[in-house]
Scaffold this active site. Structure first.
Site, PDB file in Angstrom:
ATOM      1  N   ARG A 247       1.123  -0.830   0.212  1.00  0.00           N
ATOM      2  CA  ARG A 247       0.034  -0.254   0.058  1.00  0.00           C
ATOM      3  C   ARG A 247       1.234   1.259   0.119  1.00  0.00           C
ATOM      4  O   ARG A 247       1.436   1.605   1.276  1.00  0.00           O
ATOM      5  CB  ARG A 247      -1.124  -0.187   1.059  1.00  0.00           C
ATOM      6  CG  ARG A 247      -1.979   1.052   1.045  1.00  0.00           C
ATOM      7  CD  ARG A 247      -2.602   0.483   2.329  1.00  0.00           C
ATOM      8  NE  ARG A 247      -1.646   1.985   3.124  1.00  0.00           N
ATOM      9  CZ  ARG A 247      -2.166   1.397   4.474  1.00  0.00           C
ATOM     10  NH1 ARG A 247      -2.848   0.446   4.979  1.00  0.00           N
ATOM     11  NH2 ARG A 247      -1.471   2.402   5.536  1.00  0.00           N
ATOM     12  N   HIS A 251      -4.544   4.362   4.159  1.00  0.00           N
ATOM     13  CA  HIS A 251      -5.569   3.307   4.364  1.00  0.00           C
ATOM     14  C   HIS A 251      -6.828   3.790   4.181  1.00  0.00           C
ATOM     15  O   HIS A 251      -7.394   2.956   2.454  1.00  0.00           O
ATOM     16  CB  HIS A 251      -5.597   2.665   5.480  1.00  0.00           C
ATOM     17  CG  HIS A 251      -7.133   2.269   6.245  1.00  0.00           C
ATOM     18  ND1 HIS A 251      -6.876   1.089   5.505  1.00  0.00           N
ATOM     19  CD2 HIS A 251      -7.586   2.643   6.663  1.00  0.00           C
ATOM     20  CE1 HIS A 251      -8.194   0.663   6.195  1.00  0.00           C
ATOM     21  NE2 HIS A 251      -9.283   1.372   6.507  1.00  0.00           N
ATOM     22  N   TYR A 260       2.881   6.975  10.847  1.00  0.00           N
ATOM     23  CA  TYR A 260       2.473   5.398  12.043  1.00  0.00           C
ATOM     24  C   TYR A 260       4.274   4.232  11.162  1.00  0.00           C
ATOM     25  O   TYR A 260       4.354   2.854  11.410  1.00  0.00           O
ATOM     26  CB  TYR A 260       1.973   3.838  12.546  1.00  0.00           C
ATOM     27  CG  TYR A 260       0.438   4.075  10.794  1.00  0.00           C
ATOM     28  CD1 TYR A 260       0.870   3.103  10.106  1.00  0.00           C
ATOM     29  CD2 TYR A 260      -0.137   4.753  10.570  1.00  0.00           C
ATOM     30  CE1 TYR A 260       0.018   2.931   8.841  1.00  0.00           C
ATOM     31  CE2 TYR A 260      -0.711   4.623   9.746  1.00  0.00           C
ATOM     32  CZ  TYR A 260      -0.878   3.569   8.295  1.00  0.00           C
ATOM     33  OH  TYR A 260      -1.710   3.707   7.416  1.00  0.00           O
TER      34      TYR A 260
END
Length: 360
Positions: A247, A251, A260
């Protein structure tokens, strides 16, 4: 695991040149759609959107391997697979604007997008078993009854529905292909922290059928793997495919991956590089496309998406009552009570607004 692009020539694959070009064409088209959708969300055109940048090869390759008789059970991030399989972009855009998901597309070929994680997997297995009992769609004259292809992310493998679905599929020999896109992150949780299994594909062993891994950044490898998995499923042997993707973005449009995810990622380049750039370079080196192929395809795709946006913008606003109309054949009392409460509140708001207007 199937070898990655560049480690073999096109002639060593099961993909003819025209199909190889078509896969690149679809990867460009869905990339343009994804970019435009993110831009639309940023200006408030829709409330939220889950980008899939970096996962185009996996989803487009899978779409190429599925037959018309197959049923797709998607999640919120399966937009590239749906588009490459012929789903009109207007359907997906309308869905994001709160309207029906099936105004232009083929209802039945693709089931509704699942936002809850893994809840659609038992549904896919049930549909696969049902079609086996029925012998396919006899009304359509189908000789090939098709398979159920359930798409999900790596985070779904930590849900109970995942294990229940695989268990049923293994026990009842359901013609199901479980396509897990391991994009390395379940929102902010890396896959290494959600399972002790060496691979996600290995989880299939517990349920009595095969699990395979594939380079999800290589549309040719995904196409070959899904085609083999489909044949296996038709013979009564389900398959769990772990497609290794990455990815590259957030998200969702409400997520900030920089909170993160380290800028330096220790995963190999084949996993983190842009799959579109890599595949285009491969096909140019193979003499299958020239330098003008991608720019010309992108230009046509821009018009394709713009036309879809204009059509959706002409739609009337959705009826709020629609949220009550499609869950039950006969709405239970509590749902009818909710509908009446909504209508009462709307009436109160309208009365208050009329009173304020009269005071002015």
């Amino acid at each position: 695991m199937h070898r990655v692009v560049g480690e073999r020539s096109l002639s060593e694959t099961a993909v003819p040149p025209e199909l190889a070009r078509e896969l690149l064409r679809e990867m460009v088209r869905v990339r343009v759609f994804d970019e435009r959708a993110v831009a639309l969300q940023r200006r408030g055109w829709m409330s939220g959107y889950p980008p899939f940048r970096g996962q185009e090869a996996s989803q487009v390759g899978a779409a190429g391997a599925l037959a018309d008789a197959d049923r797709l059970f998607p999640t919120y991030r399966t937009n590239a697979l749906q588009l490459a399989r012929g789903r009109p972009p207007t359907d997906i855009l309308r869905f994001r604007r709160g309207r029906s998901e099936y105004e232009d597309g083929r209802e039945g070929a693709t089931f509704t997008q699942s936002t809850p994680i893994a809840t659609h997997l038992p549904h896919a297995v049930g549909a696969a078993i049902a079609r086996t009992y029925r012998g396919g769609d006899a009304a359509d004259g189908a000789v090939d009854p098709g398979v159920a292809c359930a798409y999900f992310g790596d985070g779904a493998t930590s849900e109970g529905d995942f294990h229940e679905a695989l268990n049923f599929a293994g026990v009842f020999d359901a013609p199901t292909v479980f396509l897990c896109e391991n994009n390395a992150w379940a929102i902010s949780l890396p896959v290494e922290r959600q399972t002790a299994s060496p691979t996600l594909a290995a989880k299939a062993d517990a349920y009595g059928f095969a699990g395979v891994r594939v380079d999800g950044m290589d549309p040719l490898a995904v196409y070959e793997t899904l085609r083999e998995a489909r044949e296996s499923a038709l013979a009564g042997d389900p398959v769990l495919v772990e497609s290794l993707t990455y990815r590259r973005g957030a998200h969702s449009t409400s997520d900030d991956p920089e909170r993160y995810r380290d800028r330096e990622d220790d995963r190999p380049d084949w996993r983190t590089a842009d799959p579109l750039d890599r595949y285009e370079t491969f096909l140019r080196d193979e003499g299958v496309v020239d330098d003008s192929f991608v720019p010309e395809t992108r230009e046509r795709a821009e018009s394709w998406v713009s036309d879809a946006v204009e059509r959706v913008e002409r739609d009337p606003d959705p009826d709020p009552d629609d949220v009550f109309g499609y869950a039950y054949a006969q709405a239970p009392p509590r749902v009818e009570a909710q509908r009446r409460e909504r209508q009462t509140r709307l009436g109160d708001v309208a009365s208050q607004r009329d009173g304020e207007n009269e005071q002015r």
